[in-house]
Motif scaffolding. Structure first.
Motif, mmCIF file in Angstrom:
data_model
loop_
_atom_site.group_PDB
_atom_site.id
_atom_site.type_symbol
_atom_site.label_atom_id
_atom_site.label_comp_id
_atom_site.label_asym_id
_atom_site.label_seq_id
_atom_site.Cartn_x
_atom_site.Cartn_y
_atom_site.Cartn_z
ATOM 1 N N ILE A 106 7.918 -2.495 -2.989
ATOM 2 C CA ILE A 106 6.604 -3.010 -2.625
ATOM 3 C C ILE A 106 5.628 -1.878 -2.386
ATOM 4 N N LEU A 162 0.116 -0.762 -6.585
ATOM 5 C CA LEU A 162 -0.007 -2.117 -7.116
ATOM 6 C C LEU A 162 -0.697 -2.147 -8.470
ATOM 7 N N TYR A 164 4.199 -7.960 -13.953
ATOM 8 C CA TYR A 164 3.814 -9.288 -13.488
ATOM 9 C C TYR A 164 3.655 -10.237 -14.672
ATOM 10 N N PRO A 174 8.837 -11.064 -2.563
ATOM 11 C CA PRO A 174 7.717 -10.403 -1.886
ATOM 12 C C PRO A 174 6.855 -9.579 -2.836
ATOM 13 N N GLU A 175 7.450 -8.934 -3.839
ATOM 14 C CA GLU A 175 6.665 -8.130 -4.780
ATOM 15 C C GLU A 175 5.637 -8.987 -5.494
ATOM 16 N N ALA A 187 4.447 -11.958 -4.583
ATOM 17 C CA ALA A 187 3.462 -12.493 -3.636
ATOM 18 C C ALA A 187 2.419 -11.434 -3.290
ATOM 19 N N GLU A 188 2.862 -10.182 -3.030
ATOM 20 C CA GLU A 188 1.908 -9.129 -2.674
ATOM 21 C C GLU A 188 0.996 -8.808 -3.846
ATOM 22 N N PHE A 189 1.547 -8.784 -5.049
ATOM 23 C CA PHE A 189 0.716 -8.463 -6.204
ATOM 24 C C PHE A 189 -0.298 -9.574 -6.468
ATOM 25 N N GLU A 190 0.062 -10.832 -6.273
ATOM 26 C CA GLU A 190 -0.887 -11.930 -6.466
ATOM 27 C C GLU A 190 -2.033 -11.851 -5.465
ATOM 28 N N ARG A 191 -1.750 -11.387 -4.228
ATOM 29 C CA ARG A 191 -2.842 -11.174 -3.263
ATOM 30 C C ARG A 191 -3.743 -10.043 -3.738
ATOM 31 N N HIS A 192 -3.142 -9.024 -4.348
ATOM 32 C CA HIS A 192 -3.914 -7.902 -4.874
ATOM 33 C C HIS A 192 -4.822 -8.350 -6.027
#
Length: 253
Positions: A3, A7, A14, A22-23, A25-30
């Motif tokens: 993580i 990003l 992706y 978690p990877e 989910a975090e990238f989608e927020r990015h």
């Protein structure tokens, strides 16, 4: 991949569905706050969709493993951005950007090549399977025709058409089967074929298409009271009813 990785480098992974839990989910927020990454993801997804549509057959099982292994070993760099105040980058910076992004272009080319080679292998395998199926079908037809000829009550009738065409029908009432043997039938124009019919006392019933001007064919369907066999010229693919007068009529007598 962790993580904590940059990003901006995860767009390809992706788009290829290589991020989990978690990877992802975090990238989608990015993606919500990074338009360059969102654009790059859309471009990768469109390219992968076009590659998938180019070959409808399922690729070899090892193809995904090879592509995923390539994604893990080639690091993407962050997407390019405009210079200060939106000014265009200099030629040197553009050249440097191309050099930095060369691994990404190489990976995309590798994906395209792997998909093309996989599609070619699948297509060759499919053609080989089709050829084997046709050969098996022909062998079964020949065996059935040979068996019909040896029936104790097998009988034959022969007719001619044109200057060289000879047709012979073989039938067995005990087996309820008939076959047709052709030799030297006149060549037909493109888009035409010979069709065989059972003559049910004046009503013609489809019995199969002659694959060539010479050869044998086990007629489709039972004798079922037929009094003979007719041959007509029909459009390629055959007809439900004769579209012209028979070029041959062979009675069961």
């Amino acid at each position: 991949m962790t993580i904590g990785a940059d990003l901006h480098t995860l767009t390809g992974a992706y788009a290829a569905h290589a991020l989990d839990g978690p990877e992802r989910a975090e990238f989608e927020r990015h993606l919500v706050v990074c338009e360059p990454c969102a654009l790059e993801v859309r471009e990768f997804a469109a390219t992968l969709a076009r590659l998938g549509a180019a070959e409808a057959e399922t690729p070899p099982a090892e193809l995904r493993a090879r592509v995923m292994a390539g994604i893990g070993s080639v690091r993407q760099l962050a997407p390019p951005s405009a210079g200060a105040h939106g000014a265009p980058e200099s030629s040197a910076r553009r050249r440097g950007g191309f050099a930095r992004h060369w691994p990404k272009f190489a990976l995309a080319a590798s994906v395209a090549l792997a998909a093309a080679l996989g599609g070619l292998a699948v297509d060759q395998s499919r053609r080989a399977d089709e050829a084997d199926a046709r050969a098996a079908q022909l062998q079964a037809q020949q065996a059935a025709f040979g068996s019909l000829l040896t029936a104790p009550d097998a009988r034959t009738a022969t007719a001619t058409t044109g200057s060289t065409g000879v047709g012979t029908v073989v039938w067995s009432q005990s087996r309820g089967q008939a076959g047709f043997l052709a030799s030297g039938m006149p060549a037909l124009p493109e888009g035409k074929t010979y069709e065989l019919w059972f003559d049910d006392a004046g009503t013609m019933r489809p019995a199969g298409l002659l694959p060539a001007s010479s050869g044998s064919l086990l007629l489709q369907g039972p004798l079922d009271g037929a009094v003979g066999v007719g041959v007509t010229v029909e459009p390629a693919g055959g007809s439900a009813h004769p579209s012209g007068d028979p070029v041959m009529l062979l009675p069961f007598s």
